[in-house]
Scaffold this motif. Structure first.
Motif, mmCIF file in Angstrom:
data_model
loop_
_atom_site.group_PDB
_atom_site.id
_atom_site.type_symbol
_atom_site.label_atom_id
_atom_site.label_comp_id
_atom_site.label_asym_id
_atom_site.label_seq_id
_atom_site.Cartn_x
_atom_site.Cartn_y
_atom_site.Cartn_z
ATOM 1 N N ARG A 175 2.923 7.852 -1.607
ATOM 2 C CA ARG A 175 3.444 8.006 -3.726
ATOM 3 C C ARG A 175 5.473 7.742 -2.955
ATOM 4 O O ARG A 175 5.515 8.396 -3.508
ATOM 5 C CB ARG A 175 4.255 8.874 -3.977
ATOM 6 C CG ARG A 175 1.875 9.647 -3.859
ATOM 7 C CD ARG A 175 1.471 8.742 -4.944
ATOM 8 N NE ARG A 175 0.246 9.699 -5.329
ATOM 9 C CZ ARG A 175 -1.362 8.388 -5.539
ATOM 10 N NH1 ARG A 175 -0.827 7.719 -6.067
ATOM 11 N NH2 ARG A 175 -2.314 9.180 -6.434
ATOM 12 N N PRO B 59 7.913 2.310 -4.646
ATOM 13 C CA PRO B 59 8.344 0.546 -4.556
ATOM 14 C C PRO B 59 9.317 -0.302 -4.066
ATOM 15 O O PRO B 59 10.940 0.024 -4.906
ATOM 16 C CB PRO B 59 7.600 -0.084 -5.571
ATOM 17 C CG PRO B 59 7.376 0.987 -6.214
ATOM 18 C CD PRO B 59 7.471 1.985 -5.798
ATOM 19 N N PRO C 119 3.963 2.807 -1.827
ATOM 20 C CA PRO C 119 3.689 3.748 -3.166
ATOM 21 C C PRO C 119 2.519 3.666 -3.579
ATOM 22 O O PRO C 119 2.148 4.837 -3.867
ATOM 23 C CB PRO C 119 3.863 2.314 -4.183
ATOM 24 C CG PRO C 119 4.109 0.798 -3.021
ATOM 25 C CD PRO C 119 3.886 0.754 -1.411
ATOM 26 N N TRP C 120 1.509 3.628 -3.472
ATOM 27 C CA TRP C 120 -0.112 4.064 -3.605
ATOM 28 C C TRP C 120 -0.580 5.075 -2.662
ATOM 29 O O TRP C 120 -1.360 6.495 -3.148
ATOM 30 C CB TRP C 120 -1.338 3.217 -3.639
ATOM 31 C CG TRP C 120 -1.191 2.122 -4.729
ATOM 32 C CD1 TRP C 120 -0.598 1.041 -4.755
ATOM 33 C CD2 TRP C 120 -1.309 2.206 -5.691
ATOM 34 N NE1 TRP C 120 -0.393 -0.110 -5.603
ATOM 35 C CE2 TRP C 120 -0.689 0.737 -6.898
ATOM 36 C CE3 TRP C 120 -1.903 2.711 -6.281
ATOM 37 C CZ2 TRP C 120 -0.537 0.314 -7.903
ATOM 38 C CZ3 TRP C 120 -1.799 2.614 -8.102
ATOM 39 C CH2 TRP C 120 -1.249 2.012 -8.303
ATOM 40 N N VAL C 121 -0.512 4.836 -1.126
ATOM 41 C CA VAL C 121 -0.977 5.258 -0.451
ATOM 42 C C VAL C 121 -0.263 7.076 -0.077
ATOM 43 O O VAL C 121 -0.440 8.271 -0.263
ATOM 44 C CB VAL C 121 -1.000 5.110 1.157
ATOM 45 C CG1 VAL C 121 -1.724 5.543 2.209
ATOM 46 C CG2 VAL C 121 -2.468 3.562 0.895
ATOM 47 N N SER D 250 0.893 -0.876 -0.209
ATOM 48 C CA SER D 250 0.166 0.403 0.092
ATOM 49 C C SER D 250 1.088 1.417 0.139
ATOM 50 O O SER D 250 0.123 2.809 -0.641
ATOM 51 C CB SER D 250 -0.810 0.228 1.197
ATOM 52 O OG SER D 250 -0.070 -0.269 2.046
#
Length: 288
Positions: free
Chosen positions: A107, A110, A103-105, A101
């Motif tokens: 930024r 990865p 990388p999405w939440v 999560s």
């Protein structure tokens, strides 16, 4: 590597909980309330108007408080329902959730090693704690997985709250919210039976492992990718297993020893990954 060491030190302190909680003999909700109360002690000295003006960071702090109460409630329920090995393993799905999560939440870039290392360390943890003949409970697994989700929210929220709050403030200011939420959920069940030596022991544990461990973890988390920090939290159950063997005469199987080594080696491998230099979270001048 200094910040990785701080995250690791925080996780190791969390692994020492048994030194304070087991001799006290209190219930899970009672331990949780006392620990959070101890962590709340510095709160009155840490409120700053400048930090409160950052609504996003302040909202994150409130979410951490609610998530911590839910994490405690679900995890203690899983431990009470048993088996303990199932409760611990499902709770430690949290680092995998963080690796997926972050990388999405947040930024963040990865981390390839974290994505590989988290399931490997989860396997090592399984070798470490599962004993032959261990049963399985779907309810325990569901409660443990729920606590993992809330724990992941705590880590993600702590990263966001660090925009305006110091590591000490993040730790201490969310705790009163958690205390209120625990009292609303458990009621009188969360209150200790007496103010005696057992209560004092848990309060000291709250200061050492709770306040101290969280300050170290949150201070390092400012400069460490969330996925890598999640992988390093596996040092907590590893430390707990060592504490159990040394201080409480618990047995450790050969497979458990292999699992412990696997957790340590994989954690070091993840921490040693080369990363492009990133700007750490700025330290707020308005807080200690």
């Amino acid at each position: 590597m200094r910040y990785f060491a701080m995250v690791a030190a925080g996780a190791i302190l969390w692994g020492c909980w048994a030194l304070f909680l087991r001799p006290a003999g209190l219930s899970g909700p009672q331990n949780g309330l006392l620990v959070l109360a101890a962590m709340s002690l510095p709160a009155p000295f840490l409120l700053r108007r400048e930090a409160l003006r950052d609504r996003r960071a302040t909202l994150a702090l409130a979410i951490i408080g609610l998530a911590d109460a839910a994490n405690v409630a679900c995890f203690f329920a899983a431990m009470r329902n048993g088996p303990v090995s199932v409760a611990v393993l499902t709770h430690y799905l949290a680092p995998l959730l963080l690796a997926l999560s972050a990388p999405w939440v947040l930024r963040e870039r990865p981390s390839t090693r974290a994505l590989i290392g988290v399931p490997v360390t989860l396997f090592g943890l399984a070798l470490l704690i599962i004993q032959p003949g261990t049963a399985f409970s779907g309810l325990t697994a569901a409660l443990g997985a729920a606590s993992a989700i809330f724990y992941a929210i705590i880590v993600l929220g702590s990263k966001e709250a660090a925009r305006a709050y110091s590591p000490l403030a993040v730790t201490a200011l969310h705790a009163p919210i958690s205390v209120v939420a625990l009292l609303l959920y458990f009621g009188a069940e969360a209150l200790p039976p007496a103010l005696d030596g057992a209560t004092l022991r848990v309060l000291v544990g709250g200061l050492v492992c709770g306040l101290g461990g969280n300050i170290l973890f949150n201070a390092g988390l400012r400069h460490v990718p969330t996925a890598a920090a999640g992988a390093l939290t596996y040092l907590e159950p590893l430390t707990a297993s060592v504490v159990g063997q040394v201080f409480f005469a618990e047995s450790l199987t050969p497979a458990g020893m292999v699992g412990g080594v696997l957790v340590l080696v994989t954690g070091a491998w993840v921490a040693a990954e080369r990363r492009a230099p990133t700007r750490g979270v700025p330290v707020p001048s308005a807080t200690p």
